[in-house]
Design a protein around this motif. Sequence first.
Motif, PDB file in Angstrom:
ATOM      1  N   ASP A   1       0.814  -1.231   0.000  1.00  0.00           N
ATOM      2  CA  ASP A   1       0.000   0.000   0.000  1.00  0.00           C
ATOM      3  C   ASP A   1       0.840   1.271   0.000  1.00  0.00           C
ATOM      4  O   ASP A   1       0.318   2.347  -0.321  1.00  0.00           O
ATOM      5  CB  ASP A   1      -0.921   0.025   1.232  1.00  0.00           C
TER       6      ASP A   1
ATOM      7  N   VAL B   1      -0.788   4.313   1.786  1.00  0.00           N
ATOM      8  CA  VAL B   1      -2.208   4.656   1.544  1.00  0.00           C
ATOM      9  C   VAL B   1      -3.031   3.375   1.640  1.00  0.00           C
ATOM     10  O   VAL B   1      -2.874   2.484   0.813  1.00  0.00           O
ATOM     11  CB  VAL B   1      -2.410   5.275   0.143  1.00  0.00           C
ATOM     12  N   ASN B   2      -3.873   3.292   2.661  1.00  0.00           N
ATOM     13  CA  ASN B   2      -4.626   2.058   2.871  1.00  0.00           C
ATOM     14  C   ASN B   2      -5.576   1.794   1.703  1.00  0.00           C
ATOM     15  O   ASN B   2      -6.439   2.603   1.397  1.00  0.00           O
ATOM     16  CB  ASN B   2      -5.410   2.159   4.180  1.00  0.00           C
ATOM     17  N   SER B   3      -5.395   0.633   1.041  1.00  0.00           N
ATOM     18  CA  SER B   3      -6.260   0.319  -0.100  1.00  0.00           C
ATOM     19  C   SER B   3      -7.209  -0.833   0.230  1.00  0.00           C
ATOM     20  O   SER B   3      -7.872  -1.357  -0.656  1.00  0.00           O
ATOM     21  CB  SER B   3      -5.408  -0.048  -1.317  1.00  0.00           C
ATOM     22  N   ASP B   4      -7.230  -1.258   1.474  1.00  0.00           N
ATOM     23  CA  ASP B   4      -8.059  -2.397   1.899  1.00  0.00           C
ATOM     24  C   ASP B   4      -7.807  -3.635   1.040  1.00  0.00           C
ATOM     25  O   ASP B   4      -8.742  -4.346   0.676  1.00  0.00           O
ATOM     26  CB  ASP B   4      -9.545  -2.023   1.858  1.00  0.00           C
TER      27      ASP B   4
ATOM     28  N   SER C   1      -6.827  -3.863  -2.039  1.00  0.00           N
ATOM     29  CA  SER C   1      -7.008  -3.818  -3.497  1.00  0.00           C
ATOM     30  C   SER C   1      -5.669  -3.707  -4.234  1.00  0.00           C
ATOM     31  O   SER C   1      -5.527  -4.187  -5.345  1.00  0.00           O
ATOM     32  CB  SER C   1      -7.954  -2.695  -3.906  1.00  0.00           C
ATOM     33  N   ARG C   2      -4.672  -3.081  -3.590  1.00  0.00           N
ATOM     34  CA  ARG C   2      -3.343  -3.010  -4.217  1.00  0.00           C
ATOM     35  C   ARG C   2      -2.749  -4.423  -4.327  1.00  0.00           C
ATOM     36  O   ARG C   2      -2.146  -4.774  -5.336  1.00  0.00           O
ATOM     37  CB  ARG C   2      -2.447  -2.103  -3.381  1.00  0.00           C
TER      38      ARG C   2
ATOM     39  N   ARG D   1      -3.010  -9.779  -9.753  1.00  0.00           N
ATOM     40  CA  ARG D   1      -3.587  -9.901 -11.103  1.00  0.00           C
ATOM     41  C   ARG D   1      -2.494  -9.696 -12.161  1.00  0.00           C
ATOM     42  O   ARG D   1      -2.410 -10.445 -13.132  1.00  0.00           O
ATOM     43  CB  ARG D   1      -4.683  -8.839 -11.267  1.00  0.00           C
ATOM     44  N   ARG D   2      -1.637  -8.701 -11.942  1.00  0.00           N
ATOM     45  CA  ARG D   2      -0.562  -8.439 -12.900  1.00  0.00           C
ATOM     46  C   ARG D   2       0.422  -9.606 -12.958  1.00  0.00           C
ATOM     47  O   ARG D   2       0.930  -9.946 -14.021  1.00  0.00           O
ATOM     48  CB  ARG D   2       0.183  -7.148 -12.520  1.00  0.00           C
TER      49      ARG D   2
ATOM     50  N   SER E   1       4.817  -4.023 -17.194  1.00  0.00           N
ATOM     51  CA  SER E   1       3.493  -4.618 -16.969  1.00  0.00           C
ATOM     52  C   SER E   1       3.225  -4.863 -15.482  1.00  0.00           C
ATOM     53  O   SER E   1       2.101  -5.142 -15.080  1.00  0.00           O
ATOM     54  CB  SER E   1       3.340  -5.925 -17.754  1.00  0.00           C
ATOM     55  N   LEU E   2       4.294  -4.806 -14.677  1.00  0.00           N
ATOM     56  CA  LEU E   2       4.127  -4.931 -13.214  1.00  0.00           C
ATOM     57  C   LEU E   2       4.205  -3.583 -12.528  1.00  0.00           C
ATOM     58  O   LEU E   2       3.567  -3.357 -11.497  1.00  0.00           O
ATOM     59  CB  LEU E   2       5.252  -5.833 -12.657  1.00  0.00           C
TER      60      LEU E   2
ATOM     61  N   ARG F   1       3.377  11.290  -1.788  1.00  0.00           N
ATOM     62  CA  ARG F   1       2.004  10.797  -1.854  1.00  0.00           C
ATOM     63  C   ARG F   1       1.103  11.734  -1.045  1.00  0.00           C
ATOM     64  O   ARG F   1       1.491  12.143   0.056  1.00  0.00           O
ATOM     65  CB  ARG F   1       1.981   9.404  -1.241  1.00  0.00           C
TER      66      ARG F   1
ATOM     67  N   GLY G   1     -12.597   1.162  -0.738  1.00  0.00           N
ATOM     68  CA  GLY G   1     -11.178   1.410  -0.492  1.00  0.00           C
ATOM     69  C   GLY G   1     -10.300   1.057  -1.674  1.00  0.00           C
ATOM     70  O   GLY G   1      -9.097   1.281  -1.625  1.00  0.00           O
TER      71      GLY G   1
END
Lengths: 200, 275
Positions: A30, A33-36, A38-39, A45-46, B31-32, B224, B260
């Motif tokens: 993450d 940044v907290n993405s729960d 999803s990151r 997936r990649r 791609s990564l 960020r 999120g």
Amino acid sequence: MANSFAPKPDRKTAWVLSQSAFRRLLDWLDEGVNSDGSRYLEIRRRLVLYFDRKNCLTPDELADETLNRVARRLEEEGTITTDAPAHYCYIVARFVLLEDLRRDPQKPLDEHVVAFSNPTEEKQDAERRLECLERCMETLDSNERSLIANYYQGELRSKIDNRKELAQKLGLSMNALSIRACRIRAKLENCLSKCLKGGE
Amino acid sequence: MTRRPIDEKLITDFLLGNLPEEEIEQLDELSLTDDDFVMRLQSADNDLVDAYVKGELSGTTLAQFKSNYLKSPKRQEKVAFAQALQKQINKPAFAVHRPDFQWGFAAAAVIILLLGGYLIFENLRLQNQLRQMQAEQVSLHQREQQLRKQIADLKNQPSGTKTNEVKLLAFVLTPQTRGANKIPLIHFPDDIDLLALTLKVETNDFPNYTAVLKDAAMDKTIWRSEKLKVQNNLVQINVPANLLKPQSYLMELSGISASGATEIISSYPFRIATQ
């Protein structure tokens, strides 16, 4: 640096991903940044797509193996600061791929080129897929449905002109339109996959 | 090795396994690691599969698609999905309706009504768009005034408090498009403390946003932001000036969904030059 990724067979088999190690992996991916989660899912997936492009037989397992190794390293070292998370995952993935190729140098998928089922089964599958897709289309809102129908209309040159026109109409750049179409298509693919497994 | 520009052709060759090993490795890495490339790869992948399904591929490309791309069950599933999607969007419900001759008059009347309705709707939409643009302008103006006031206030502080003076440089950025847009150049005086960026966004689909500043050449995250909000299609960001030096940067704006999940919305390239 390469040696730090080299296989360590005695420890590899013994190590199990604990909840705290998984939590640490999620936090590290993450980058503040907290993405729960999803990151994590996006990197996974990649990785799956990477191993799939390399024609590995088990891309999902190899992606998990890569992330497990990263998690193990994080648990051992506390953190990894030498590379950005995605880049570090790529370096580890290359080692995992090399090991996989070494285990099975024949690239087994070469022997499984386009193994389609018989025509009757194929037809039934196609019908089932269409039914599911129709249901998935209904889960989209009308704007999304209209966008995906228009975005993928036309062939060759007319398709490009069509997209330019659509972008202009929606007040979007071509890039933003393409991102939106990809997002809706991915949503449909996920929905279809669940539906075919009987989940939806 | 000098890197070729990454265009659709190169990405398609990459997907077909039709590149030298060194280039494949470079693109594998992207791609990564590169969110923008990931989106372009995904889009090119969809277009390639659609072209195959519509019978638009021929010659070597078709042969490579069959021999390389279709090796994997996951990619075969992508092709099956594309076939179903094509059938679905070509269904009469999606196609342009052509009325029969005997219904000509009725259809003409309906069309006139629809056209009238459409014109009213379009008029309202344009009025709405105009209002929105005016609001955007007002908001930008207000922001500028606010920043000017902030600077003036800070300048007017007694000399004893001089050490707390904060100097801002404000700049508006628009999203990157695929065309060869000129990268905005920001002339940066040495004594600036904060770079106040206003990002124009095309949509506001997410409850929250976050921005990441990257070194464009190294693709390395430098800074960020906290959670951000979009107001009147604008996002305000303050970047500490001490992080910036004369070079190219990329500000990536991501939407954060209610669950999120983050998703990149737009990229804003810019260059810093010292004055």
